[in-house]
Design a protein around this motif. Structure first.
Motif, short mmCIF file in Angstrom:
data_model
loop_
_atom_site.label_atom_id
_atom_site.label_comp_id
_atom_site.label_asym_id
_atom_site.label_seq_id
_atom_site.Cartn_x
_atom_site.Cartn_y
_atom_site.Cartn_z
N TYR A 160 0.81 -1.22 0.00
CA TYR A 160 0.00 0.00 0.00
C TYR A 160 0.84 1.27 0.00
O TYR A 160 0.38 2.32 -0.45
N ILE A 161 2.09 1.23 0.48
CA ILE A 161 2.89 2.46 0.46
C ILE A 161 3.30 2.85 -0.95
O ILE A 161 3.52 4.01 -1.24
N PHE A 162 3.41 1.86 -1.85
CA PHE A 162 3.77 2.13 -3.23
C PHE A 162 2.54 2.42 -4.09
O PHE A 162 2.65 3.06 -5.13
N GLU A 163 1.38 1.93 -3.66
CA GLU A 163 0.14 2.14 -4.42
C GLU A 163 -0.52 3.46 -4.06
O GLU A 163 -1.13 4.10 -4.90
N GLY A 164 -0.41 3.88 -2.77
CA GLY A 164 -0.99 5.12 -2.32
C GLY A 164 -2.51 5.05 -2.25
O GLY A 164 -3.09 4.00 -2.49
N TRP A 187 -1.54 6.92 6.17
CA TRP A 187 -2.18 6.06 5.18
C TRP A 187 -3.65 5.88 5.54
O TRP A 187 -4.03 6.01 6.69
N ARG A 188 -4.46 5.56 4.59
CA ARG A 188 -5.89 5.35 4.82
C ARG A 188 -6.14 3.92 5.27
O ARG A 188 -6.97 3.20 4.72
N ARG A 189 -5.39 3.53 6.27
CA ARG A 189 -5.47 2.20 6.87
C ARG A 189 -5.18 2.35 8.36
O ARG A 189 -4.58 3.33 8.77
N PRO A 190 -5.55 1.36 9.14
CA PRO A 190 -5.27 1.44 10.59
C PRO A 190 -3.82 1.07 10.90
O PRO A 190 -3.52 0.05 11.51
#
Length: 85
Positions: A47-51, A67-70
């Motif tokens: 997710y850090i590379f996908e954004g 990030w838009r995650r917990p």
């Protein structure tokens, strides 16, 4: 007759500076092999590379990304971040 030097090619435009509130992702090439990558998990999450992540704070050459995650917010060098598109 002497040759006139050709005008220099226009300089490539620098990418726009990232500001607080910008949506970003991590540039894989800049991140791999860095001090930040060495201090983290050997296999970074996709997710850090996908954004996208939101740039919360910019201090010097580092930016804090949420990030838009917990997951916890992270500090990364600004040259490792790129605008999310």
């Amino acid at each position: 007759m002497a040759e006139t030097p050709s005008s220099p090619a226009p300089a490539a435009k620098a990418p726009p500076a990232l500001k607080k509130g910008a949506l970003v992702r991590v540039n894989r090439a800049a991140y791999e092999g860095s001090v930040e990558a060495g201090a983290s998990d050997p296999h970074p999450p996709a997710y850090i590379f996908e954004g996208p992540g939101e740039l919360l704070v910019v201090k010097g050459t580092y930016g804090q990304v949420r990030w838009r995650r917990p997951v916890p917010d992270v500090w990364l060098r600004m040259d490792q971040l790129e605008a999310f598109s």
